[in-house]
Design a protein around this motif. Structure first.
Motif, PDB file in Angstrom:
ATOM      1  N   GLY A  62       0.813  -1.207   0.000  1.00  0.00           N
ATOM      2  CA  GLY A  62       0.000   0.000   0.000  1.00  0.00           C
ATOM      3  C   GLY A  62       0.850   1.262   0.000  1.00  0.00           C
ATOM      4  N   LEU A  63       1.943   1.232   0.780  1.00  0.00           N
ATOM      5  CA  LEU A  63       2.844   2.389   0.798  1.00  0.00           C
ATOM      6  C   LEU A  63       3.512   2.579  -0.553  1.00  0.00           C
ATOM      7  CD1 LEU A  63       4.228   4.655   2.368  1.00  0.00           C
ATOM      8  CD2 LEU A  63       5.942   2.976   3.130  1.00  0.00           C
ATOM      9  N   ILE A  64       3.914   1.475  -1.176  1.00  0.00           N
ATOM     10  CA  ILE A  64       4.539   1.560  -2.502  1.00  0.00           C
ATOM     11  C   ILE A  64       3.562   2.149  -3.516  1.00  0.00           C
ATOM     12  CG2 ILE A  64       5.446   0.198  -4.416  1.00  0.00           C
ATOM     13  CD1 ILE A  64       6.581  -1.748  -2.338  1.00  0.00           C
ATOM     14  N   ILE A  65       2.315   1.691  -3.466  1.00  0.00           N
ATOM     15  CA  ILE A  65       1.306   2.213  -4.397  1.00  0.00           C
ATOM     16  C   ILE A  65       1.108   3.708  -4.194  1.00  0.00           C
ATOM     17  CG2 ILE A  65      -1.148   2.152  -5.002  1.00  0.00           C
ATOM     18  CD1 ILE A  65      -1.096  -0.840  -4.349  1.00  0.00           C
ATOM     19  N   ALA A  66       1.002   4.140  -2.933  1.00  0.00           N
ATOM     20  CA  ALA A  66       0.789   5.561  -2.643  1.00  0.00           C
ATOM     21  C   ALA A  66       1.952   6.414  -3.143  1.00  0.00           C
ATOM     22  CB  ALA A  66       0.593   5.757  -1.140  1.00  0.00           C
ATOM     23  N   ASN A  85      -8.100   0.964  -7.827  1.00  0.00           N
ATOM     24  CA  ASN A  85      -9.552   1.140  -7.675  1.00  0.00           C
ATOM     25  C   ASN A  85     -10.310  -0.104  -8.125  1.00  0.00           C
ATOM     26  OD1 ASN A  85      -9.306   3.730  -6.655  1.00  0.00           O
ATOM     27  ND2 ASN A  85      -9.510   4.702  -8.668  1.00  0.00           N
ATOM     28  N   PHE A  86      -9.846  -0.728  -9.208  1.00  0.00           N
ATOM     29  CA  PHE A  86     -10.505  -1.932  -9.706  1.00  0.00           C
ATOM     30  C   PHE A  86     -10.449  -3.050  -8.667  1.00  0.00           C
ATOM     31  CE2 PHE A  86     -10.318  -6.058 -11.821  1.00  0.00           C
ATOM     32  CZ  PHE A  86     -11.495  -6.027 -12.547  1.00  0.00           C
ATOM     33  N   ILE A  87      -9.275  -3.233  -8.059  1.00  0.00           N
ATOM     34  CA  ILE A  87      -9.124  -4.280  -7.049  1.00  0.00           C
ATOM     35  C   ILE A  87      -9.951  -3.956  -5.809  1.00  0.00           C
ATOM     36  CG2 ILE A  87      -7.477  -5.371  -5.468  1.00  0.00           C
ATOM     37  CD1 ILE A  87      -5.346  -4.986  -7.647  1.00  0.00           C
ATOM     38  N   ARG A  88      -9.944  -2.695  -5.404  1.00  0.00           N
ATOM     39  CA  ARG A  88     -10.672  -2.297  -4.200  1.00  0.00           C
ATOM     40  C   ARG A  88     -12.178  -2.434  -4.365  1.00  0.00           C
ATOM     41  NH1 ARG A  88      -8.281   2.061  -3.576  1.00  0.00           N
ATOM     42  NH2 ARG A  88      -9.716   3.495  -4.582  1.00  0.00           N
ATOM     43  N   VAL A  94     -14.717 -12.840  -5.029  1.00  0.00           N
ATOM     44  CA  VAL A  94     -14.521 -12.998  -6.473  1.00  0.00           C
ATOM     45  C   VAL A  94     -13.032 -13.117  -6.786  1.00  0.00           C
ATOM     46  CG1 VAL A  94     -14.805 -11.900  -8.723  1.00  0.00           C
ATOM     47  CG2 VAL A  94     -16.653 -11.784  -7.036  1.00  0.00           C
ATOM     48  N   GLN A  95     -12.223 -12.295  -6.148  1.00  0.00           N
ATOM     49  CA  GLN A  95     -10.782 -12.344  -6.374  1.00  0.00           C
ATOM     50  C   GLN A  95     -10.195 -13.680  -5.928  1.00  0.00           C
ATOM     51  OE1 GLN A  95      -9.190  -8.869  -4.437  1.00  0.00           O
ATOM     52  NE2 GLN A  95     -10.537  -7.487  -5.564  1.00  0.00           N
ATOM     53  N   LEU A  96     -10.661 -14.184  -4.789  1.00  0.00           N
ATOM     54  CA  LEU A  96     -10.199 -15.489  -4.314  1.00  0.00           C
ATOM     55  C   LEU A  96     -10.508 -16.584  -5.334  1.00  0.00           C
ATOM     56  CD1 LEU A  96     -11.259 -15.316  -0.552  1.00  0.00           C
ATOM     57  CD2 LEU A  96      -8.917 -15.534  -1.397  1.00  0.00           C
ATOM     58  N   LEU A  97     -11.725 -16.566  -5.853  1.00  0.00           N
ATOM     59  CA  LEU A  97     -12.141 -17.605  -6.796  1.00  0.00           C
ATOM     60  C   LEU A  97     -11.393 -17.490  -8.124  1.00  0.00           C
ATOM     61  CD1 LEU A  97     -15.989 -17.619  -6.121  1.00  0.00           C
ATOM     62  CD2 LEU A  97     -14.330 -19.378  -5.467  1.00  0.00           C
ATOM     63  N   VAL A  98     -11.188 -16.258  -8.601  1.00  0.00           N
ATOM     64  CA  VAL A  98     -10.480 -16.070  -9.869  1.00  0.00           C
ATOM     65  C   VAL A  98      -9.053 -16.604  -9.770  1.00  0.00           C
ATOM     66  CG1 VAL A  98      -9.483 -14.335 -11.410  1.00  0.00           C
ATOM     67  CG2 VAL A  98     -11.870 -14.137 -10.693  1.00  0.00           C
ATOM     68  N   TYR A 116      -5.497 -11.502  -0.005  1.00  0.00           N
ATOM     69  CA  TYR A 116      -5.800 -10.601   1.107  1.00  0.00           C
ATOM     70  C   TYR A 116      -4.787  -9.467   1.187  1.00  0.00           C
ATOM     71  CZ  TYR A 116      -9.669 -13.175   3.165  1.00  0.00           C
ATOM     72  OH  TYR A 116     -10.904 -13.732   3.389  1.00  0.00           O
ATOM     73  N   GLY A 117      -3.511  -9.780   0.956  1.00  0.00           N
ATOM     74  CA  GLY A 117      -2.497  -8.732   0.990  1.00  0.00           C
ATOM     75  C   GLY A 117      -2.697  -7.690  -0.088  1.00  0.00           C
ATOM     76  N   VAL A 118      -2.935  -8.139  -1.323  1.00  0.00           N
ATOM     77  CA  VAL A 118      -3.119  -7.210  -2.443  1.00  0.00           C
ATOM     78  C   VAL A 118      -4.426  -6.433  -2.288  1.00  0.00           C
ATOM     79  CG1 VAL A 118      -3.444  -7.041  -4.930  1.00  0.00           C
ATOM     80  CG2 VAL A 118      -1.702  -8.576  -4.008  1.00  0.00           C
ATOM     81  N   HIS A 119      -5.495  -7.133  -1.926  1.00  0.00           N
ATOM     82  CA  HIS A 119      -6.796  -6.473  -1.796  1.00  0.00           C
ATOM     83  C   HIS A 119      -6.747  -5.344  -0.773  1.00  0.00           C
ATOM     84  CE1 HIS A 119     -11.212  -6.222  -2.000  1.00  0.00           C
ATOM     85  NE2 HIS A 119     -11.170  -6.043  -0.693  1.00  0.00           N
ATOM     86  N   TYR A 120      -6.214  -5.630   0.392  1.00  0.00           N
ATOM     87  CA  TYR A 120      -6.191  -4.606   1.439  1.00  0.00           C
ATOM     88  C   TYR A 120      -5.122  -3.554   1.214  1.00  0.00           C
ATOM     89  CZ  TYR A 120      -9.845  -6.377   4.444  1.00  0.00           C
ATOM     90  OH  TYR A 120     -11.070  -6.726   4.955  1.00  0.00           O
TER      91      TYR A 120
END
Length: 239
Positions: A62-66, A85-88, A94-98, A116-120
């Motif tokens: 999250g810090l890297i993205i910011a 934004n798309f991931i959030r 749905v992300q787990l299943l994909v 969970y790491g990427v989503h949050y």
């Protein structure tokens, strides 16, 4: 399906299925004490691991993205923002299943940590962004006047100040991750709530297992909140 070591106590014979008369009682302390070790095992081996590791991944990513959104040229920054934004805005189930069906060679537990790491991280990136924007303009101008490099500017000036205002929100997302772990049932990961449901399905007693799961969640969430408050006070004192 991922099974915890020893599988379920009830399925291995540690806990016997109750008699018909036993199912009429609202609460059985002996049954609650018998299933508690299995509930705690699933909490520490799955629920807690996913939350802690997922939070660490989310906090760093999250810090890297910011920072990337702040320093990249506008077209690239827009691309990073759109992706976040798309991931959030996509449900975590749905992300787990994909990922589960799209990357069949990955272990379900690894998928859980990754998703969970990427989503949050997308939520935490917004928290970091707000903290960075809150840093006074004079601080940026001072780093320029002192000819500090970009790395030292972020490391020594911007990030420490931004963290002071972001720690409470980051802690809230860690607590939210605790409460989102039951979604792991979608990819057959045996976390605590799934364990409670499986014991209940075998013994026809749900009230004890679900209550125990709720109490463990409450204790874990409260403990996390206390740690976040202490970290917040320490950062406020340090800077």
């Amino acid at each position: 399906m991922i099974r915890l070591p020893g599988l379920m106590g009830v399925l291995s014979g540690t806990v016997d299925a109750p008699d018909i008369d036993d199912t009429t009682s609202f609460w059985r302390w002996d049954f609650a004490w018998e299933v508690l070790p299995e509930m705690l095992r699933s909490f520490f081996q799955v629920t807690l691991v996913v939350t802690v590791v997922g939070t660490l991944i989310a906090a760093v990513l999250g810090l890297i993205i910011a920072i990337l959104i702040r320093v990249l040229p506008k077209p690239l920054a827009w691309l990073v923002t759109w992706s976040a934004n798309f991931i959030r805005m996509t449900p975590i189930v749905v992300q787990l299943l994909v990922v589960f069906y799209g990357f069949v060679w990955m272990e379900p537990m690894a998928i859980a940590l990754l998703v969970y790491g990427v989503h949050y991280s997308t939520y935490m990136s917004e928290v970091y962004r707000a903290g960075i924007d809150a840093v006074p303009t004079g601080q940026w101008e001072a780093t320029t006047a002192l000819s500090l490099s970009a790395v030292r500017t972020w490391q020594r000036v911007i990030i420490p100040q931004a963290l002071r205002s972001t720690v409470p929100s980051l802690g809230n997302y860690a607590i939210s991750m605790f409460k989102d772990t039951p979604f792991l049932i979608a990819i057959s990961v045996m976390e605590m709530v799934t364990t409670a449901l499986e014991i209940g399905g075998f013994t026809y007693r749900y009230i004890e297992t679900i209550t125990i799961a709720g109490v463990i969640f409450l204790v874990a969430s409260y403990g996390t909140a206390v740690l976040v408050n202490r970290l917040e006070r320490r950062l406020a004192y340090a800077y």
